[in-house]
Design a protein around this motif. Structure first.
Motif, PDB file in Angstrom:
ATOM      1  N   ALA A 126     -20.973 -21.149  12.994  1.00 17.40           N
ATOM      2  CA  ALA A 126     -22.013 -19.947  13.528  1.00 17.40           C
ATOM      3  C   ALA A 126     -23.700 -19.109  12.970  1.00 17.40           C
ATOM      4  O   ALA A 126     -24.126 -19.003  13.207  1.00 17.40           O
ATOM      5  CB  ALA A 126     -22.043 -19.302  14.697  1.00 17.40           C
ATOM      6  N   VAL A 127     -22.617 -19.076  11.628  1.00 17.74           N
ATOM      7  CA  VAL A 127     -23.234 -18.502  10.390  1.00 17.74           C
ATOM      8  C   VAL A 127     -24.236 -18.686   9.926  1.00 17.74           C
ATOM      9  O   VAL A 127     -25.678 -18.570   9.714  1.00 17.74           O
ATOM     10  CB  VAL A 127     -22.541 -17.328   8.905  1.00 17.74           C
ATOM     11  CG1 VAL A 127     -22.623 -17.200   8.512  1.00 17.74           C
ATOM     12  CG2 VAL A 127     -20.709 -16.960   9.937  1.00 17.74           C
ATOM     13  N   LEU A 128     -24.231 -19.924   9.922  1.00 15.40           N
ATOM     14  CA  LEU A 128     -25.584 -20.825   9.061  1.00 15.40           C
ATOM     15  C   LEU A 128     -26.311 -20.671  10.415  1.00 15.40           C
ATOM     16  O   LEU A 128     -27.459 -21.423   9.272  1.00 15.40           O
ATOM     17  CB  LEU A 128     -24.677 -22.503   8.829  1.00 15.40           C
ATOM     18  CG  LEU A 128     -25.451 -23.384   8.285  1.00 15.40           C
ATOM     19  CD1 LEU A 128     -26.360 -23.151   7.237  1.00 15.40           C
ATOM     20  CD2 LEU A 128     -25.126 -24.886   8.528  1.00 15.40           C
ATOM     21  N   SER A 129     -25.714 -20.968  11.042  1.00 13.73           N
ATOM     22  CA  SER A 129     -27.248 -21.296  12.414  1.00 13.73           C
ATOM     23  C   SER A 129     -27.515 -20.278  12.896  1.00 13.73           C
ATOM     24  O   SER A 129     -29.205 -20.557  12.764  1.00 13.73           O
ATOM     25  CB  SER A 129     -26.151 -21.696  13.583  1.00 13.73           C
ATOM     26  OG  SER A 129     -25.708 -23.063  13.321  1.00 13.73           O
ATOM     27  N   ARG A 130     -27.058 -18.735  12.327  1.00 15.45           N
ATOM     28  CA  ARG A 130     -27.995 -17.893  12.480  1.00 15.45           C
ATOM     29  C   ARG A 130     -28.944 -17.786  10.862  1.00 15.45           C
ATOM     30  O   ARG A 130     -30.203 -17.427  11.064  1.00 15.45           O
ATOM     31  CB  ARG A 130     -27.685 -16.876  13.265  1.00 15.45           C
ATOM     32  CG  ARG A 130     -26.702 -16.704  14.989  1.00 15.45           C
ATOM     33  CD  ARG A 130     -25.670 -15.607  14.333  1.00 15.45           C
ATOM     34  NE  ARG A 130     -24.679 -15.663  16.041  1.00 15.45           N
ATOM     35  CZ  ARG A 130     -23.741 -15.725  16.309  1.00 15.45           C
ATOM     36  NH1 ARG A 130     -22.567 -15.685  15.364  1.00 15.45           N
ATOM     37  NH2 ARG A 130     -23.134 -16.052  17.003  1.00 15.45           N
ATOM     38  N   ALA A 131     -27.802 -17.941  10.175  1.00 16.66           N
ATOM     39  CA  ALA A 131     -29.038 -17.676   8.903  1.00 16.66           C
ATOM     40  C   ALA A 131     -30.300 -18.812   8.967  1.00 16.66           C
ATOM     41  O   ALA A 131     -31.832 -18.328   8.544  1.00 16.66           O
ATOM     42  CB  ALA A 131     -28.078 -18.111   7.870  1.00 16.66           C
TER      43      ALA A 131
END
Length: 485
Positions: free
Chosen positions: A145-150
């Motif tokens: 999720a962190v990658l997706s948001r970034a």
């Protein structure tokens, strides 16, 4: 017992005690040597040996999967530190169990006795996001999720989205070749891994793949590592493909009087050439469980609830066409979401499915059987028959668009009879999947839970080839031993 026999027994007991004491000393010496060598290349805070602490790293989230007691847990922050760990393990012949966030459901991250648990959670940097080449370069501990948001902040999209996306890591996703809700349109993790940096069992660093959009030089070693569950090497960096951010997603919910009718709608949607961004199914048991846990207000009278979504510029028209197909297949109600927020609420209900089913009983076994879409109805009806035969609650949620079902067997592990019935039902469901031309795992991996079934699916020649590949990369058998086969 006469005096001589008593004396012999006493001497034998004394001998056993002496051997046990000697082994204990040898074991302690070996653990001290392991710790000493690990600390030669790692900071003290990265090496954990307190038994109460290391025990917390022993298992992932799977039931019925044995786990051992690790000798140490290490938390490296660099590829060089991972190399040091693997060189140390090779020198001392100590097994290594790579781990991510331990959200897995097959025991693939479970520790073995005396092993080094190699937790990659501290390697959590996003090293690069390139909007021109549409790639991201990340370490294995980055949370999905962190990658997706970034990447979304730069107008980009990383499609793979497992239900545990708020906790699971990219390294774990690569290890199990995980999928998610969007697979029907965007595919699974394997299709987004362009290149890898992998530390091999002996500590050498291997670079596979590329950063380019195309490339066919040599064997596709990148794909070989995706789904290998840490048995061939330890991923320390990944080059991932990105897509442009899609338009807003709109969804609908369709109620059906039977699972067969819902599956007929799935087949009609795909046969008509539609490419929804999501096509998910929840059976009656799952719908009720989600309502009980999250008070979502889903229709409990339905036997099957189908969720469809589109992220196209003409999403409303696409949904209307799918709604008509659902109605023709026998849907008793078709309810389009009014806006993006309502669509997200439906997706939230689907993401909650596994957690909701887990709340029904003290324990669950989560199956992961994927069948051809054309056999989906047979899979669901067969699973219902298994549940009735074994007098168990088995809820099914499915990535219906790609035939990937998740039957969740709910049981009480304190009840020996119910536990035995749960284990038997799990195996019958996997057998049913193979009979229907499917596979024992679509995205959760094999781990410990399904290793016997992998042999059945692969056959003797396939299993022999798998073992040959393992031997080539890990001749000492130190990487994640006891998993897969």
């Amino acid at each position: 017992m006469d005096a001589k026999n008593a004396e012999d027994a006493k001497n034998a007991e004394a001998g056993r005690n002496a051997v046990d004491a000697k082994n204990a000393v040898a074991g302690k010496d070996a653990e001290d040597e392991l710790r000493h060598r690990l600390l030669a290349g790692l900071p003290a805070e990265a090496v954990l040996t307190d038994p109460e602490v290391t025990a917390s790293y022993a298992t992932d989230m799977a039931s019925f999967c044995p786990a051992g007691t690790p000798a140490a847990v290490v938390l490296p922050r660099t590829a060089e530190q991972v190399q040091h760990v693997l060189r140390t393990a090779t020198a001392l012949r100590v097994p290594v169990v790579p781990q991510g966030a331990r959200t897995g459901l097959s025991g693939g991250a479970n520790a073995t006795d005396g092993a080094i648990v190699l937790s990659l959670l501290k390697m959590d940097r996003i090293l690069e996001i390139d909007p021109v080449d549409r790639i991201a370069v990340v370490e294995p501990g980055v949370v999905n999720a962190v990658l997706s948001r970034a990447v979304a902040e730069q107008g980009l999209y990383y499609p793979p989205d497992p239900s545990s996306w708020e906790q699971c890591t990219i390294g774990g996703n690569i290890g199990t070749a995980s999928g998610g809700l969007c697979c029907v349109k965007y595919g699974v993790t394997a299709e987004y891994v362009l290149g890898l940096d992998v530390v091999l069992a002996d500590g050498r660093l291997l670079r596979t793949g590329r950063r380019t959009a195309k490339g066919v030089a040599g064997y596709d070693l990148t794909r070989l590592f995706v789904g290998s569950e840490g048995s061939l090497g330890v991923v320390v960096q990944a080059v991932l493909a990105l897509r442009p951010a899609p338009p807003r997603q709109l969804a609908l919910a369709a109620e059906f009087p039977s699972a067969a009718a819902a599956c007929a709608a799935v087949c009609a949607v795909m046969a008509a050439g539609h490419t929804p961004s999501l096509l998910e199914l929840m059976d009656r048991t799952t719908v009720r469980a989600v309502n009980r846990l999250g008070r979502m207000g889903l229709p409990e009278s339905t036997e099957a609830l189908l969720l469809a979504a589109f992220d196209t510029p003409q999403a409303e028209a696409d949904l209307a066409a799918v709604g008509a197909l659902c109605a023709a297949a026998g849907a008793t109600a078709v309810v389009p979401a009014e806006d993006e927020a309502e669509s997200e609420l439906l997706l939230q209900a689907r993401r909650m499915s596994l957690t909701a089913l887990e709340a029904l009983r003290p324990a669950t076994m989560i199956d992961d059987v994927c069948v051809p879409r054309s056999r989906l109805a047979e899979m669901l009806d067969g699973t219902a028959a298994v549940a009735a035969r074994h007098r168990l609650t088995i809820g099914v949620c499915a990535h219906a668009g790609d035939g990937n079902t998740h039957p969740v067997v709910c049981f009480d592990p304190a009840d020996a009879d119910e536990t035995a019935r749960a284990r038997a039902s799990f195996d019958e469901i996997m057998a049913l999947g193979l009979e229907l031309g499917g596979t024992i795992t679509g995205e959760h991996g094999v781990g410990v839970l399904k290793k016997d079934w992998l042999a059945r699916e692969l056959g003797p020649v396939g299993l022999e080839m798998h073992r040959a590949v393992k031997q080539a990369f890990d001749p000492l058998g130190l990487l994640n031993p006891g998993k897969l086969f």
